[in-house]
Every structure is written in C-alpha cells, then in structure tokens.
Scaffold this active site. Structure first.
Site, PDB file in Angstrom:
ATOM      1  CG  HIS A 247      -0.281   0.119   2.530  1.00  0.00           C
ATOM      2  ND1 HIS A 247       0.182  -0.972   3.238  1.00  0.00           N
ATOM      3  CD2 HIS A 247       0.045   1.210   3.274  1.00  0.00           C
ATOM      4  CE1 HIS A 247       0.736  -0.558   4.372  1.00  0.00           C
ATOM      5  NE2 HIS A 247       0.678   0.751   4.414  1.00  0.00           N
TER       6      HIS A 247
ATOM      7  CG  HIS B  68       2.907   6.835  11.182  1.00  0.00           C
ATOM      8  ND1 HIS B  68       4.015   7.379  10.580  1.00  0.00           N
ATOM      9  CD2 HIS B  68       2.569   5.775  10.402  1.00  0.00           C
ATOM     10  CE1 HIS B  68       4.324   6.682   9.509  1.00  0.00           C
ATOM     11  NE2 HIS B  68       3.474   5.690   9.372  1.00  0.00           N
TER      12      HIS B  68
END
Ligand SMILES: O=C(O)CCc1cccc(O)c1O
Ligand SMILES: [Fe+2]
Length: 319
Positions: A115, A179
């Site tokens: 992805h 993140h």
C-alpha cells in the site's frame, strides 16, 4: 526536465477506521487540491519513493533503498494488486545515472510493493497502471537505518539522472509523518516472527487478515488514547514541513535516526521518502511549496500531511 513534487501520507486504515466527518471533509478538500495540482502539471513520468511494510523486502537481504524496473503490488488492506505501469527504460536510465554519480543503488527487476506505493497512485491517478512510474523503495522501518544524508544524496542523484531524460517528472514521497503503527521488529522477536521477517514467505489469507485486523485495532486504541504507541507529534511534523517548505534540505543531514524515532515514532522514518522527493526536485533549482495540509489523525495512525511543490522558475500556468 520539468519537475514538481508531492508528499503524501498513506494509511491502510482510510475507509476502515475513519475520524469525524469534519476531518474527512478537510482531507477530501486537500486531496482535491493535490489532484488538481498533479493534473495541471500533467507529468509524463512519476518517480515514486515509498517504504515497504514487510510485504516486498525482508531481512534475507534488506537494502537501504532499491529502484525497480518492474513491480507488482500484493494487494494488502484491499489496495490494488498486480503490475504497476513501470517505465522500464526510464528506470534503467535513472539507475545507471545514479550509479555513475557514486550512490550504490540496488536494482530490482521484479519488485513486490504494498500500500505504500499503491495508495498514492490510486489517490493521485486513480490506479496503479495510469502513468509511467519509476518505483523507488526507501527503507523506513527495518533497522538498522543509515544516516539521512544518504537519503538526500539518493534523491539528489535520482533528480540529476532524471534531468537527463527531457521529461515532465513528478517526484512523489509516500508516508509519514509522525506515527507508530504496530510494525514487527526483528530485534528481540520470537523465532517464528523473526523467521517471517527474514524469509518473507507469503502469508496465508488467514494470516494476512489477522495482521490487518491487528493494525485496525491498533488504530482504534490509538484514537482512544489507550496505547503504548508513541503519540502523533504535530510540532515535529510541522518542523519537517517547515524545513521542506523553506528549502533547507541540508538541515536534515543533522537529523539522527534516534531523534526522529523519539519525536515521531517507529514509522516516522517514512519521511525519508519526502526528503528524497524534495531533494530530487531541488536539483533543478529553487522551488516553492504551493500547498500544504496537515492534520493529526490517530484513527488512521497518521500525522497526515499532503504537500505540493514546483520549481520557482516554472511559469504559473504550468504549475
Ligand atoms: O502494514 C503495516 O504493517 C502498517 C500499516 C500502516 C498503518 C498506519 C500508517 C501507515 O503508514 C502504515 O503503513
Ligand atoms: Fe506506512
């Protein structure tokens, strides 16, 4: 070469664990603006810098970066699967140009991507086969990670090599900013996990589903605040964006791996892709950041940013 750049966070949790409608609307508006920039620029070649999440690259051999002359997407998290429209001739020419400039680039004649590569192609172009692309893997998760200065050197060498092609090149960086998703770590992993990270045997559909569900659950925990993950850090994310917007790329050479991880979490190293893309753009001279969006979105496990940049010398109509 006529050049522009886009930096774009990715998250496989988009559409699976969504934030408040107002946040979605703001992201949609930002994506609309980025797509308008890209379609106005009308690239005939996309150099796409993206990380991998143990779908294509494993510890049996883990290069710091790798350029593909062909690539296939695995289709993780429901993203598109199958071949990317790689411009093999351009990829080979750029690879040779990078090696000639003294950067020891690894080549893949059949790269497996996830992805990290697929999402920006879907968001910006509506699919993985719409535009000639040169995929460049930049390791942003598998330690040890080398100094950022080498990523800047890679981006510079690729920019200079691409400049010899006489094309309209869009440099894209995929990932970040701060993140800390639950990506497995080799150091201290139990033997079964270590073996998977080293060998890279394709997971069964059940194993893949379990892994993806674990990430979705982590997003829910991150949003609920009940988690051991390093929080999203808007201050650091804006420092990254300020540095890129100001064209102060030599600043990043003093950013240590430890500092980046402490400020931005285990996957903050995905901003390496942005640094490579902006270093590539900077080879043509001064650039201007033409749009900038930022929102911390714990539901997606993303300090979510989108930015566009074009050469200052490019006429307004062509930007
Ligand atoms: O596939 C994985 O293991 C990690 C997935 C993942 C989750 C949130 C943000 C990301 O950037 C990301 O890549
Ligand atoms: Fe990622």
């Amino acid at each position: 070469m006529i050049a522009a750049a886009v930096g774009l966070s990715h998250s496989p949790l988009i559409g699976k664990n969504d934030p408040a409608p107002g946040v979605i609307a703001a992201v949609d508006a930002a994506m609309h603006e980025v797509r308008a920039f890209v379609s106005a620029f009308h690239p005939d070649l996309v150099v796409l810098y993206a990380p991998d999440h143990y779908n294509g690259f494993f510890y049996k051999e883990m290069p710091p970066f790798c350029l593909a002359t062909e690539a296939n997407a695995v289709g993780d998290f429901g993203s598109a699967a199958g071949p990317l429209s790689v411009d093999t001739d351009a990829a080979r020419a750029i690879a040779l140009g990078v090696l000639e400039r003294g950067v020891d680039l690894t080549i893949s004649a059949r790269m497996t991507v996830d992805h990290g590569f697929v999402q920006p192609l879907e968001v910006l172009f509506g699919g993985i086969d719409r535009v000639p692309v040169v995929p460049v893997f930049v390791n942003g998760v598998a330690t040890p990670l080398g100094p950022i200065s080498r990523i800047r050197a890679l981006g510079t060498a690729i920019g200079e090599a691409a400049a010899e092609l006489d094309r309209r090149v869009l440099f894209v960086g995929s990932g970040g900013l701060s993140h800390d998703p639950p990506v497995p770590v080799l150091d201290g992993a139990p033997p079964r996990v270590a073996d998977a990270l080293i060998e890279g045997r394709p997971p069964t559909p059940e194993q893949r589903a379990r892994g993806e569900q674990r990430v979705v659950q982590a997003g829910r925990d991150y949003a609920a605040g009940s988690t051991a993950m390093i929080p999203i850090n808007p201050t650091w994310d804006n420092l990254v964006l300020d540095t890129l917007a100001g064209g102060r790329l030599d600043d990043v050479d003093s950013w240590s791996v430890e500092w980046m991880g402490a400020e931005g979490g285990g996957s903050a190293h995905e901003v390496r892709t942005w640094i490579a893309a902006f270093a590539s753009l900077a080879t043509i001279g001064e650039y201007r950041m033409t749009s900038r969006f930022y929102q911390a979105i714990p539901e997606w496990i993303a300090g979510f940013a989108a930015a566009t940049a074009a050469a200052t010398s490019l006429p307004e109509a062509a930007r």
